[in-house]
Structures are given as C-alpha cells and as structure tokens.
Design a protein around this motif. Structure first.
Motif, PDB file in Angstrom:
ATOM      1  N   GLN A 208     -13.805 102.127 -11.228  1.00 51.15           N
ATOM      2  CA  GLN A 208     -14.812 101.985 -12.268  1.00 51.15           C
ATOM      3  C   GLN A 208     -14.579 100.708 -13.052  1.00 51.15           C
ATOM      4  O   GLN A 208     -13.455 100.394 -13.421  1.00 51.15           O
ATOM      5  N   SER A 209     -15.664  99.988 -13.313  1.00 52.43           N
ATOM      6  CA  SER A 209     -15.594  98.787 -14.140  1.00 52.43           C
ATOM      7  C   SER A 209     -15.363  99.213 -15.583  1.00 52.43           C
ATOM      8  O   SER A 209     -15.898 100.232 -16.023  1.00 52.43           O
ATOM      9  N   THR A 210     -14.597  98.423 -16.322  1.00 54.34           N
ATOM     10  CA  THR A 210     -14.410  98.743 -17.744  1.00 54.34           C
ATOM     11  C   THR A 210     -15.469  98.040 -18.589  1.00 54.34           C
ATOM     12  O   THR A 210     -15.613  98.336 -19.757  1.00 54.34           O
TER      13      THR A 210
ATOM     14  N   ARG B  56     -18.949  97.400 -17.574  1.00 60.25           N
ATOM     15  CA  ARG B  56     -20.293  97.967 -17.443  1.00 60.25           C
ATOM     16  C   ARG B  56     -20.133  99.266 -16.669  1.00 60.25           C
ATOM     17  O   ARG B  56     -19.140  99.481 -16.012  1.00 60.25           O
ATOM     18  N   ASN B  57     -21.187 100.061 -16.728  1.00 61.00           N
ATOM     19  CA  ASN B  57     -21.168 101.231 -15.860  1.00 61.00           C
ATOM     20  C   ASN B  57     -21.311 100.704 -14.452  1.00 61.00           C
ATOM     21  O   ASN B  57     -22.240  99.977 -14.159  1.00 61.00           O
ATOM     22  N   GLY B  58     -20.402 101.059 -13.616  1.00 67.08           N
ATOM     23  CA  GLY B  58     -20.496 100.587 -12.253  1.00 67.08           C
ATOM     24  C   GLY B  58     -19.139 100.563 -11.602  1.00 67.08           C
ATOM     25  O   GLY B  58     -18.135 100.909 -12.227  1.00 67.08           O
ATOM     26  N   TRP B  59     -19.131 100.158 -10.358  1.00 64.50           N
ATOM     27  CA  TRP B  59     -17.929 100.160  -9.539  1.00 64.50           C
ATOM     28  C   TRP B  59     -17.611  98.749  -9.088  1.00 64.50           C
ATOM     29  O   TRP B  59     -18.508  97.938  -8.864  1.00 64.50           O
TER      30      TRP B  59
ATOM     31  N   LYS C 123      -8.507 104.517 -18.389  1.00 57.00           N
ATOM     32  CA  LYS C 123      -9.826 103.893 -18.537  1.00 57.00           C
ATOM     33  C   LYS C 123     -10.580 103.663 -17.232  1.00 57.00           C
ATOM     34  O   LYS C 123     -11.678 103.127 -17.251  1.00 57.00           O
ATOM     35  N   ARG C 124      -9.997 104.048 -16.108  1.00 54.82           N
ATOM     36  CA  ARG C 124     -10.674 103.857 -14.819  1.00 54.82           C
ATOM     37  C   ARG C 124     -10.473 105.064 -13.920  1.00 54.82           C
ATOM     38  O   ARG C 124      -9.414 105.669 -13.939  1.00 54.82           O
TER      39      ARG C 124
END
Length: 158
Positions: free
Chosen positions: A43-45, A47-50, A126-127
């Motif tokens: 998970q990106s910290t 933006r929402n996304g990978w 956080k991920r």
C-alpha cells in the motif's frame, strides 16, 4: 551471513544520492513469487493505491540493489534475492507534478524472488502487502508508468 535487519525505517534525505541532473536516485524491486506467477505489492502511504517497494539509494549503500533490498525489507517485510537488473526507468511526470517533496527521480528496478515474509517489519503499522497476478497488478499500478514499466520488464508470468 545476513546482517541484522533494522526495525527502523530510514527517513530524511541527508544521505540521498542524486544523479548528474539533480534527480533523486531511487531503487526498487519487483518482488516475485518463486514460480513467477505473482507479484507482491504494498500500500502506498501517499495515496490510496498500491506500489512496488522502492526508495532512495543512499550514500552508505554500495549498490542500488542493496538499497532496493533494504527498501523491500522496510516497506514490505520481505527478504528477497535479486535475480536481475531491470535497468533505468525515467520519471515521466510532467514538471507540474514535480514538487519539493516529490523531486524528479531516476528509477532503477531489480527483479527479485521473495525468499521470506516476516510477520513484523519497520512499516507494518502503515502498509499492508498483498500478492497479485500480473493482470491485477497492471490494473493497480496503472497510474504509475515507472512501476508499470518495471513490472512489464520483469519475468512475471503474463
């Protein structure tokens, strides 16, 4: 004989390497399952996304692949074996998208086989991490051309 893995993520840019045009040198991995059917995304910290595990190549790291493996540990909690260099990928963001917090970068990605997934890692709080087949990963990385290119250059089963 692996050196001890730190449970603290590196922060700041004091130790950051830069290229000849002032671009930030970023190293990352395309972490594949041993049978090359899946890729591990995190998970990106921001933006929402990978995204793929990646980060700054620092002055005290002899090679970009060493930096890439450190980032894989810090961000994804994985131990991986670098199989090959996927080469340099330029930052294609328009200058309007480049900011002080996100300066122009030059990416160097490595294909790596994940040999171990640890239960605890520096950025666990956080991920999250998740395995995906190629087609799913392409959809999830669609807004990040540099990450898509690294995935495309890897030998993941397409």
């Amino acid at each position: 004989m692996a050196k001890e893995l730190s449970m603290t993520s590196r922060v700041g840019s004091d130790n950051q390497r830069y290229g000849p045009k002032g671009e930030r040198l970023v190293a990352g991995v395309v972490p594949l399952s041993p049978d090359k059917t899946r890729v591990l995304l995190i998970q990106s910290t921001h933006r929402n996304g990978w995204v793929l595990p990646k980060g700054g190549w620092e002055l005290d790291e002899a090679t970009a692949s060493a930096a890439a493996c450190r980032e894989a540990w810090e961000e994804a909690g994985i131990i991986c074996k670098v199989e090959r260099d996927l080469g340099h990928i330029p930052d294609t963001r328009p200058t309007t998208a480049v900011t002080k917090n996100a300066p122009k970068a030059s990416y160097q990605f490595f294909e790596a086989t994940v040999t171990e997934e640890r239960a605890d890692w520096p950025e666990k709080h956080k991920r999250t991490r998740q395995w995906y087949a190629y087609a799913q990963a392409v959809q999830l990385l669609h807004s990040r051309p540099e990450l898509l290119e690294a995935l495309r250059r890897s030998s993941v089963r397409k």
